[in-house]
Design an enzyme around this catalytic site. Structure first.
Site, PDB file in Angstrom:
ATOM      1  N   ASP A 382      70.304  33.757 -13.285  1.00  5.29           N
ATOM      2  CA  ASP A 382      70.592  33.465 -14.684  1.00  5.29           C
ATOM      3  C   ASP A 382      69.694  32.301 -15.115  1.00  5.29           C
ATOM      4  OD1 ASP A 382      71.984  33.394 -17.174  1.00  5.29           O
ATOM      5  OD2 ASP A 382      73.213  31.762 -16.412  1.00  5.29           O
ATOM      6  N   THR A 384      70.454  29.887 -18.321  1.00  2.00           N
ATOM      7  CA  THR A 384      71.196  28.759 -18.862  1.00  2.00           C
ATOM      8  C   THR A 384      72.244  28.271 -17.868  1.00  2.00           C
ATOM      9  OG1 THR A 384      70.916  29.650 -21.085  1.00  2.00           O
ATOM     10  CG2 THR A 384      72.603  27.956 -20.784  1.00  2.00           C
ATOM     11  N   PHE A 501      82.907  35.569 -31.842  1.00  2.00           N
ATOM     12  CA  PHE A 501      81.645  36.006 -31.230  1.00  2.00           C
ATOM     13  C   PHE A 501      81.916  37.042 -30.153  1.00  2.00           C
ATOM     14  CE2 PHE A 501      78.591  35.790 -27.782  1.00  2.00           C
ATOM     15  CZ  PHE A 501      77.384  35.908 -28.442  1.00  2.00           C
ATOM     16  N   GLY A 638      70.568  36.062 -21.355  1.00  2.00           N
ATOM     17  CA  GLY A 638      70.969  36.546 -22.670  1.00  2.00           C
ATOM     18  C   GLY A 638      70.144  35.950 -23.790  1.00  2.00           C
ATOM     19  N   ASN A 756      79.917  35.124 -17.205  1.00  2.00           N
ATOM     20  CA  ASN A 756      79.121  36.334 -17.455  1.00  2.00           C
ATOM     21  C   ASN A 756      78.228  36.696 -16.271  1.00  2.00           C
ATOM     22  OD1 ASN A 756      77.521  34.068 -17.838  1.00  2.00           O
ATOM     23  ND2 ASN A 756      76.244  35.036 -19.376  1.00  2.00           N
TER      24      ASN A 756
END
Length: 1103
Positions: A382, A384, A501, A638, A756
């Site tokens: 990932d 972030t 969201f 993302g 996530n």
């Protein structure tokens, strides 16, 4: 959709319909422990095999040894495993007991009373006070806060330490404190599930509280089991899920065990030994029966009956089966489990992997896969919070086409922006208003009176703090009233609706009503592709697109902000549809998205924000080092494409032009994606001879189309590419990419820090979670947790490599020592009429397997072939682990040959030295056993690279213990070995025999090792020599990479070869070591020159 009806505060609860609140995480009970545990242990093939052997030994006619020689170790091993299971289950029982007996307040017949938590039933009203732990899943109906808000800590669920807000349903607003005990109603909710992010339900209160109106419930109206109530005096809630049916209880479970590549290889070798054993048994069984019928009848001392029972032909083969059963070491599983637990502890104890900034140590949750760390070929990461710090700082913005912060890199100190705020520019004011209130942030007051924002998103916290710095201060949230202070003036907005969201919509909106002028406005923020296409017709968005691209090139995270004024009738009509969608229990999320789309259009785009998320310390160096180790990297994020590319450049993920080349896969239709994918695959194949770092970039939409319609082509691209950047991907797509690489037979490691990333982490062969600002969800779901990304280098190169090397030696040595004693038994059968008679007695065999040969090898967990500094300096040597060079059929054949050679040496010398009329068979047995023990002491010494005092004591102390134990045993008249050891040790011939055995057995091994070390040294040998000379003689620049093979045959750009056949696929162009393709193709070869030849090394003259 199945659902349940929960009647609130019912005086006659239906206890039979739902389970009570008793928590039970136990695996066993007192009654079923023994049968259940035995069933689990005997469900394994090897245990079934050993049980069969032990049962056959109970037949006196065929057993060559005392059954205790097998039953003893078998019972010992099973007892160790059962004791461990019992201890773990007892600790779970104590934890459950503590939770079940905790006292809580509930309402019974209109009055509050205390009961134990395990006696809570569905429908009960439960009262909690500040700092209480939530005993079951509750729907809030009242709080001490006038706004109906409470604060909870959810770290037990998702690891996030930031407090979260929960609110009572609108139907329960305004109910008096004294009436809460009398409230009646019904909750319609789904059957229990483990999704902690969703709760789609409805509540209907009975008169006189409300006129039977239905009110929707979401996860924000609940507090879940194991959360803690914070900063709230009291709350009252209805129990909807209890016991093991809570969301946390449904989430519990034993994860599916992961099989390492080394475990698979050991299983394969075990199968091969089993087949070899059957062949030996059949051959010797036939030979024994032939000898019995031809020769045995001629010998007067063999009392053989003329006619035997029908099973007579099976007796000798079964004897040899029992005699050869020790070919498969009974202790190998326990030994491997023990040393793997120690590997995990080494990770936990590693002070160099402690993040001293946060105080977070590294931790190994999975103790069974440490050696797989040394065989990692792909790392999927990932961005972030994993590569970056996840500390968001507002840096720049573009409002109505005007750029702020470009000159000094800080918009908060940009004079133009400060002047625009001072002059109350309408566009700037609206822009700041969206920053301040289009979020889920809750402002609170600290003890010193300062405003502190409680945010669930780092981006939202950065935007609200930036707005406050620019004088647009979000000061209070009172029920649905939002208060903003700007330049000394207090503005109020009524929050009408929140459009939350989602990863599909990629935006978040709020509908508010300006209390000053009564206007209803929609405020939105989101990704550029979720906002800009929905701008009103005629608005020019080119400037905003340029701003997004410019900020992304700088590696900044971007959000677009938009505004839309709504007519009263339009909002009322939409609000009815929104309420209806909120009330549905079936496909609520999909229906809400459809309704939101009806209003989230015709935006007036106001501007773009740019937030900086800095790289963690050591990330570029870590990636560069691991790439030199031949590990390929994929970034799955993302974020938008340009941001991800910029971060990839900053952290050495990819190389800039002209050294590197990025290939883009894009398109919105199947044809466009197919054409783009075809072009990229062709380019990858045609650039294999160029010294370029080629990587491909793909976004979520194109990835979805490629995986669905062109999976074979994308699989080939995955095999060809060393680096990939996947942008705008969803959690499910991350998991799909991991599965795709695993299907190509690569060992994958996934690393992330947020919820996530959990699916990706669990899907990978090895999951690593970072304990970061997004909580501990990823860390708890992972096999290993670390504090920072930079510790990944040490985790793989040091712990992974050492674990692989040690396990490779331990597993092969275990087979060696078992084969050695078995081959001696087989050799003895040739001079004992092929009768299946055992040379060794039962006690010696049992002690040999359990004590004499196990202790020395277990301390091999301390062995280091190279120092940690050398390993970190030369990551290319990880190739030997990735290629499986230390444990494969070839190396195992070497150990097999060694055991056969040593068996012949021990047997021949022992027989010739003691096979005379004055020697007893038990003397020959003890001499042969002594020779085995001496040989193995020298073998362990020869294979050990670094010695500690504990290792020396274990090796030679164990040898001394062998004599002490046998002296004691031989002093017992009934032992069957009375005075044997005393007599042997007093004979010079015994010591001469041992000397001959050691000399003949170890001489060839020492000669071969000297020849290889001197004339054909491996790269590991060269580095070992450098260390012994007092300093390194190599530097990374001295190590050259062998050119990779190129596959010339190409009939079509989309021609796909089988994933497992990867001998001629893409080789990394800028690495110092081969990829998995070349590693696998060369794994069985004797040498691999990715280093320079020894003569080309330069000696450091300063040393």
């Amino acid at each position: 959709m199945m659902k349940r009806y929960v009647y609130i505060n019912d005086d006659e609860p239906s206890n039979d319909l739902f389970c009570d609140n008793r928590i039970s995480n136990r695996k066993y009970t007192l009654l079923n422990f023994l049968p259940k545990n035995l069933w689990e242990q005997f469900s394994r093939f090897m245990n079934q095999y050993f049980l069969l052997i032990a049962c056959l030994q109970l037949w006196p006619l065929i057993t060559p040894v005392n059954p205790a020689s097998t039953w003893g170790p078998l019972i010992f091993i099973f007892a160790v495993s059962a004791t461990k299971e019992a201890w773990d289950d007892y600790n779970r029982y104590l934890s459950d007991k503590k939770a079940n007996e905790k006292e809580v307040w509930v309402v019974k017949q209109g009055t509050r009373k205390t009961i134990q938590a395990q006696d809570i039933h569905v429908g009960n009203l439960v009262w909690l006070r500040e700092n209480d732990e939530v005993p079951s899943d509750l729907v809030l109906i009242g709080t001490s806060d006038p706004q109906g808000i409470c604060y909870i800590e959810t770290s037990a669920l998702d690891g996030e330490t930031d407090l979260k807000t929960r609110v009572i349903p609108s139907a329960c607003m305004g109910i008096d404190f004294d009436l809460l005990n009398k409230i009646k109603g019904v909750i319609e909710c789904p059957i229990p599930d483990k999704d902690i992010t969703r709760f789609d339900a409805n509540i209907r209160l009975f008169p006189p509280f409300i006129d039977n109106d239905v009110c929707p419930l979401t996860i924000k109206n609940t507090i879940l089991q194991s959360c803690y109530l914070r900063n709230t005096e009291w709350v009252c809630g209805v129990a909807v899920y209890t016991g093991n049916e809570t969301k946390l209880g449904m989430s519990r479970g034993v994860p599916e065990p992961k099989l390492t590549a080394m475990d698979a290889m050991i299983d394969m070798l075990t199968g091969a030994i089993f087949v070899f054993q059957l062949v030996v048994v059949v051959v010797l069984g036939i030979a024994g029966n032939v000898w019995k019928d031809s020769e045995a009848r001629k010998l007067w001392y063999v009392q053989h009956p003329e006619e035997g029972p029908w099973y007579e032909l099976l007796v000798i083969p079964l004897r040899f089966e029992l005699l050869c059963s020790i070919m498969i070491p009974i202790s190998i599983k326990v030994s491997l489990d023990l040393v793997k637990s120690l590997y995990a502890k080494f990770i936990d104890w590693d002070h160099d992997m402690i993040d001293y900034e946060s105080g977070i140590p590294s931790h190994a949750t999975n103790t069974a896969i440490s050696e797989d760390l040394g065989q990692v070929e792909y790392i999927l990461t990932d961005k972030t919070g994993t590569l970056t710090e996840n500390k968001m700082i507002f840096r720049r913005c573009c409002i109505s086409g005007i750029f702020y912060g470009n000159e000094n890199g800080d918009a908060l100190r940009d004079e133009k922006l400060l002047d625009a705020i001072a002059s109350s520019s309408p566009d700037v004011i609206r822009f700041l208003t969206i920053m301040a209130i289009c979020n889920t942030v809750v402002p609170t007051k600290s003890k010193c009176g300062n405003i502190v924002y409680k945010a669930q998103s780092q981006d939202e916290e950065a935007l609200v703090n930036a707005a406050a710095y620019l004088n647009m201060v979000f000061v209070n949230k009172n029920a649905n009233i939002l208060e903003i202070q700007f330049n000394g003036m207090l503005n109020r907005y009524e929050l009408l609706d929140t459009l939350e969201f989602t990863s599909e919509r990629k935006r978040m909106s709020v509908v508010v009503k300006d209390c000053q002028n009564g206007k209803i406005v929609l405020l939105s923020k989101g990704a550029d592709e979720a906002i800009l296409p929905h701008a009103y017709a005629g608005q020019q968005t080119r400037t905003f697109m340029e701003a997004v691209d410019q900020y992304a090139q700088l590696g900044l995270r971007t959000l677009c902000l938009a505004w839309r004024e709504l007519e009263e009738y339009e909002y009322r009509e939409w609000a009815l549809m929104f309420k209806e969608a909120n009330n549905t229990l079936v496909d609520r999320e999909w229906r809400l998205a459809e309704v939101c789309l009806r209003i989230e259009r015709n935006f007036e785009v106001l501007g773009v924000t740019a937030i900086e998320d800095r790289l963690q310390d050591g990330v570029p160096e870590t990636i560069e080092t691991l790439r030199r180790a031949g590990i390929n990297f994929w970034m799955l994020t993302g974020d938008k494409q340009n941001t991800a590319i910029q971060i990839a450049l900053l952290c050495n993920f990819i190389s800039p032009e002209p050294k590197g080349q990025l290939l883009l896969i894009d398109g919105k239709t199947e044809d466009e994606v197919c054409s783009s994918l075809e072009r990229v695959v062709l380019t990858m194949k045609t650039t294999t001879s160029e010294p370029k770092d080629v990587a491909f970039v793909v976004d979520g939409l194109a990835l979805e189309i490629a995986l669905k319609n062109h999976r074979r082509a994308f699989t080939e691209l995955a095999i060809l590419s060393r680096t990939a950047i996947c942008c705008r991907v969803t959690p499910s797509q991350k998991a799909q990419l991991v599965e795709l690489l695993k299907s190509c037979d690569y060992r994958t490691l996934a690393i992330g820090d947020g919820g996530n990333d959990v699916r990706m982490i669990q899907q990978a062969d090895i999951g690593v979670g970072i304990s970061g600002r997004e909580g501990l969800q990823a860390a708890r779901a992972a096999d290993y947790s670390i504090g920072k990304f930079r510790f990944l280098k040490r985790l793989i190169l040091v712990h992974g490599r050492y674990s692989y090397n040690r396990t490779a030696f331990l597993s092969q040595y275990s087979f060696y020592k078992s084969l050695l004693i078995c081959f001696i038994q087989i050799s003895f059968s040739f001079i004992s009429g092929v009768s299946g008679t055992s040379l060794f007695n039962s006690v010696s065999l049992m002690a040999y397997n359990v004590f004499y040969t196990s202790i020395p090898v277990l301390v091999s967990v301390l062995d280091k072939d190279l120092s940690e500094e050398t390993v970190m300096q030369h990551p290319q040597i990880l190739f030997y682990c990735q290629a499986g060079r230390l444990l494969n059929p070839s190396t195992f054949a070497g150990w097999f040959g060694r055991s056969l050679f040593h068996a012949v040496v021990v047997f021949v010398i022992s027989i010739h030295a003691y096979a005379n009329e004055k020697s007893e068979m038990v003397e020959v047995s003890m001499v042969a056993l002594s020779g085995c023990i001496w040989l193995q002491a020298f073998v362990v010494t020869l294979e050990t690279n670094s010695f500690t005092m504990l290792q020396l004591i274990a090796i030679w102390g164990n040898l001394a213990a062998f004599y002490v134990i046998n002296w004691i045993f031989c002093a017992i008249p009934s032992s069957g070995m009375y005075t044997i050891m005393f007599r042997l040790c007093g004979q010079p011939s015994y010591w001469i025999t041992i000397f001959l055995i050691v000399g003949v057995g170890m001489g060839p091994l020492l000669g071969i090792k000297y020849f290889r070390y001197t004339y054909r040294p491996s790269k590991i040998n060269t580095l070992q020599q450098a260390e012994r000379l007092g300093g390194p003689i190599l530097s990374p620049k001295n190590i050259e990479h062998q050119p990779r093979p190129i596959d010339e045959k190409e009939d079509s750009p989309l021609l796909i070869s089988q994933p497992n056949n990867r001998n001629t696929v893409f080789e990394p162009l800028l690495s110092d070591s081969p990829t998995a393709a070349t590693r696998r193709s060369l794994a069985s070869r004797s040498s691999f020159d990715f280093f320079q030849t020894p003569t080309s090394y330069s000696i450091n003259k300063d040393k």
